[in-house]
Design a protein around this motif. Structure first.
Motif, PDB file in Angstrom:
ATOM      1  N   ILE A 199      11.868  13.121  -3.297  1.00 19.30           N
ATOM      2  CA  ILE A 199      10.435  13.398  -3.193  1.00 19.30           C
ATOM      3  C   ILE A 199      10.169  14.745  -3.844  1.00 19.30           C
ATOM      4  O   ILE A 199      10.886  15.719  -3.595  1.00 19.30           O
ATOM      5  CB  ILE A 199       9.992  13.440  -1.719  1.00 19.30           C
ATOM      6  CG1 ILE A 199      10.271  12.104  -1.031  1.00 19.30           C
ATOM      7  CG2 ILE A 199       8.502  13.767  -1.614  1.00 19.30           C
ATOM      8  CD1 ILE A 199       9.908  12.101   0.444  1.00 19.30           C
ATOM      9  N   TYR A 205       3.450  11.088   1.264  1.00 23.76           N
ATOM     10  CA  TYR A 205       4.233  10.034   1.907  1.00 23.76           C
ATOM     11  C   TYR A 205       3.363   9.334   2.931  1.00 23.76           C
ATOM     12  O   TYR A 205       2.781   9.977   3.814  1.00 23.76           O
ATOM     13  CB  TYR A 205       5.465  10.656   2.579  1.00 23.76           C
ATOM     14  CG  TYR A 205       6.286   9.695   3.403  1.00 23.76           C
ATOM     15  CD1 TYR A 205       7.356   9.004   2.834  1.00 23.76           C
ATOM     16  CD2 TYR A 205       5.993   9.465   4.747  1.00 23.76           C
ATOM     17  CE1 TYR A 205       8.113   8.121   3.584  1.00 23.76           C
ATOM     18  CE2 TYR A 205       6.733   8.574   5.499  1.00 23.76           C
ATOM     19  CZ  TYR A 205       7.796   7.906   4.916  1.00 23.76           C
ATOM     20  OH  TYR A 205       8.540   7.030   5.669  1.00 23.76           O
ATOM     21  N   SER A 251       2.654   8.548  -3.102  1.00 19.43           N
ATOM     22  CA  SER A 251       3.783   8.331  -4.007  1.00 19.43           C
ATOM     23  C   SER A 251       4.968   7.649  -3.339  1.00 19.43           C
ATOM     24  O   SER A 251       5.802   7.058  -4.012  1.00 19.43           O
ATOM     25  CB  SER A 251       4.266   9.672  -4.585  1.00 19.43           C
ATOM     26  OG  SER A 251       3.264  10.311  -5.330  1.00 19.43           O
ATOM     27  N   TRP A 252       5.066   7.784  -1.993  1.00 17.17           N
ATOM     28  CA  TRP A 252       6.240   7.275  -1.282  1.00 17.17           C
ATOM     29  C   TRP A 252       5.835   6.577   0.010  1.00 17.17           C
ATOM     30  O   TRP A 252       4.864   6.967   0.662  1.00 17.17           O
ATOM     31  CB  TRP A 252       7.192   8.420  -0.913  1.00 17.17           C
ATOM     32  CG  TRP A 252       7.928   9.018  -2.072  1.00 17.17           C
ATOM     33  CD1 TRP A 252       7.468   9.976  -2.931  1.00 17.17           C
ATOM     34  CD2 TRP A 252       9.244   8.693  -2.518  1.00 17.17           C
ATOM     35  NE1 TRP A 252       8.426  10.269  -3.882  1.00 17.17           N
ATOM     36  CE2 TRP A 252       9.532   9.501  -3.646  1.00 17.17           C
ATOM     37  CE3 TRP A 252      10.222   7.803  -2.062  1.00 17.17           C
ATOM     38  CZ2 TRP A 252      10.749   9.440  -4.323  1.00 17.17           C
ATOM     39  CZ3 TRP A 252      11.443   7.745  -2.739  1.00 17.17           C
ATOM     40  CH2 TRP A 252      11.684   8.550  -3.861  1.00 17.17           C
ATOM     41  N   CYS A 254       8.060   4.097   3.331  1.00 16.46           N
ATOM     42  CA  CYS A 254       9.222   3.351   3.804  1.00 16.46           C
ATOM     43  C   CYS A 254       8.733   2.109   4.538  1.00 16.46           C
ATOM     44  O   CYS A 254       7.691   2.142   5.188  1.00 16.46           O
ATOM     45  CB  CYS A 254      10.076   4.193   4.764  1.00 16.46           C
ATOM     46  SG  CYS A 254      10.975   5.540   3.979  1.00 16.46           S
ATOM     47  N   HIS A 279       6.946   4.698  -4.868  1.00 17.17           N
ATOM     48  CA  HIS A 279       8.363   4.540  -4.541  1.00 17.17           C
ATOM     49  C   HIS A 279       8.473   3.994  -3.114  1.00 17.17           C
ATOM     50  O   HIS A 279       7.927   4.583  -2.179  1.00 17.17           O
ATOM     51  CB  HIS A 279       9.093   5.878  -4.621  1.00 17.17           C
ATOM     52  CG  HIS A 279       9.062   6.504  -5.974  1.00 17.17           C
ATOM     53  ND1 HIS A 279      10.088   6.382  -6.885  1.00 17.17           N
ATOM     54  CD2 HIS A 279       8.114   7.264  -6.584  1.00 17.17           C
ATOM     55  CE1 HIS A 279       9.779   7.034  -7.995  1.00 17.17           C
ATOM     56  NE2 HIS A 279       8.586   7.578  -7.843  1.00 17.17           N
TER      57      HIS A 279
END
Length: 523
Positions: A199, A205, A251-252, A254, A279
């Motif tokens: 990152i 996130y 951008s991120w 999970c 991502h």
């Protein structure tokens, strides 16, 4: 003087170097790092005034909010131990975990206040009940306490072997076990994550993964270590998730495979424009290659598969990119990315071993059990020395996952050892069969279990959730499987269900499936 390896060091650094950088977005609330850590200090001060001392446990039942995120700093910087509880559990589960952990303070989100009120008299060790939102009679008001508190408190010396959190396993077939994670465990996992999944400073996130789940795979600290922004999402709503990805320029994120499936199959009129370049880190179960292909090909996202367990902080492998992968087709990359991968630089040593304890050959065919030892392996199970001895008595943590190792060193899980199907003396990987069924255009989700068979001992039974508007038949699904698999691996029966039974963290409950479709419908 040596510094303690603790994720609290990430907070110190972010506060020093990025005080005015945006740290947290939670609905209408936006906090800089200076503001966020000031709130954390104030809450630490309140907890200290409540009598919370080094080693005491503080439990939380809450979704992904700024208050829940603050717990991962405010509690451990007192030397106390955080117990993040799965908010999707039942009131009886709350009682067991709170009592087993010996929590002194219980902090609860508004959505769970009613459930806790029904069982408060069964939590005799809890001295203070705090409402993180929606305070009412009988509950202390978190926001009011934070607003009135001083940010000053005595900071104790913390050893890297001290407990940081106790995280309870999902307990699908037995009582959940309390996994003891140390400051060193979490620090090493965060550093390894940053090395392999980098990152960048200022990136955002999105919290699609519950923070309670293995400490949000340590992204509760990893994002801060990177100087990124935590974008809170209290409930997994695909429309809201896509909106935040667009408006906050995320951008991120999970996501467990169940959430990946949800995102990949969100209708276009619900998801809207999908920004490319996100991502995605997935773990928790083997993702379907087809789902990875969809996110990468249609959305323009990058998916990386990691593997681990609550007991390993959690990551022990990552499906790392290699130069030789660049020339692969989309389908070949999807298949490769569905593998669990190789050790993280910081995680420790991983071996796939046979029944004699010897490492299996790297041939992509010989099945063994994944074992691991090193920096991220838990201290043990809280107040359960017998379970600790069973899991890691020889110095290696035995995961219970059956896997092969490919010639390039990549590990690929075949099944949980207890879920391997033995048909006519041949081992069948339910994961392999599920992956094939998920390539059928009408199959949204699939799960395979073994059921008794007079001739073969066991035979695969498929449970299928079909895409809305489709009506696949049993014969069609079996024929598709036989076309793409050795015939003995193909299911001999198919049950169509509206949904698959899952734990509160999204893992399929195969013990329920073994009871048949009627048992599934009762869930």
């Amino acid at each position: 003087m040596e510094l303690t390896l603790t994720p609290l060091e990430f907070a110190r650094r972010a506060r020093r170097l990025h005080p005015q950088r945006e740290a947290v977005v939670d609905r209408d609330l936006r906090l800089t790092y200076e503001q966020f850590f000031d709130r954390c200090d104030r809450w630490s001060s309140v907890l200290r005034s409540m009598g919370v001392a080094h080693g005491d446990r503080v439990a939380y039942i809450a979704p992904n909010t700024h208050a829940q995120l603050a717990s991962f700093y405010a509690v451990p910087q007192l030397g106390a131990v955080l117990v993040p509880i799965n908010f999707r559990l039942t009131a009886d589960d709350f009682v067991y975990i709170v009592n087993h952990s010996g929590a002194k303070v219980l902090c609860v989100h508004a959505d769970q206040l009613d459930a806790v009120d029904t069982v408060r008299d069964r939590m005799p060790d809890v001295e203070r009940f705090v409402a993180l939102e929606g305070a009412r009679e009988g509950w202390e008001d978190y926001e009011a306490l934070v607003a009135e508190a001083s940010p000053d408190f005595d900071r104790p010396e913390i050893a890297e072997t001290d407990l940081l959190t106790i995280n309870y396993t999902s307990g699908t077939t037995a009582r959940p076990k309390g996994v003891m994670i140390t400051h060193r465990n979490a620090y090493m996992n965060s550093v390894g994550t940053l090395l392999h999944l980098r990152i960048e400073l200022g990136q955002k996130y999105l919290w699609t993964l519950p923070m309670f789940h293995a400490n949000g795979w340590t992204y509760t600290w990893t994002v801060t270590a990177a100087g990124g922004t935590h974008v809170c999402l209290p409930a997994m709503d695909p429309a809201r998730a896509f909106e935040l990805i667009r408006t906050e320029e995320v951008s991120w994120l999970c996501a467990a495979p169940t959430v990946l499936i949800m995102l990949a199959n969100t209708p276009e009129d619900v998801r809207g424009t999908v920004p490319p370049g996100v991502h995605v880190v997935t773990a928790g179960a083997s993702p379907a290659a087809q789902t990875i292909e969809r996110l990468e090909e249609d959305f323009g996202w990058t998916v990386t598969h990691a593997y681990g367990l609550t007991e390993t902080s959690p990551f022990i492998t990552v499906c790392e990119k290699r130069p030789e992968h660049r020339g692969l087709s989309v389908r070949e990359r999807g298949t490769l990315k569905a593998r669990q991968g190789v050790e993280l630089i910081t995680s420790g040593e991983l071996r796939v071993i046979d029944d004699k304890g010897d490492e299996v050959p790297w041939d992509g065919a010989t099945v063994g059990q994944i074992t691991v030892r090193g920096n991220v392996v838990m201290k043990g199970y809280y107040n359960d020395p017998e379970a600790t001895e069973r899991a890691m008595g020889d110095g290696w943590f035995h995961t219970g996952d059956a896997a092969v190792t490919h010639p390039d060193g990549f590990v690929e899980i075949q099944d949980r050892i207890k879920d391997v199907i033995i048909s006519g003396g041949e081992n069948i990987s339910s994961v392999e069969v599920e992956g094939v069924l998920l390539r059928h255009p009408a199959v949204l989700e699939a799960a395979i279990v073994g059921v008794p068979h007079e001739r073969w001992g066991e035979t695969p039974l498929a449970f299928v959730v079909a895409h809305e508007g489709t009506s696949p038949t049993e014969a069609e699904i079996i024929a598709f499987a036989r076309e793409h698999l050795a015939h003995f691996k193909a299911p001999t029966q198919v049950e169509f269900v509206d949904r698959l039974p899952k734990t509160a963290t999204g893992k399929i409950q195969k013990f329920v499936l073994r009871g048949g479709a009627s048992a599934v419908s009762r869930q």
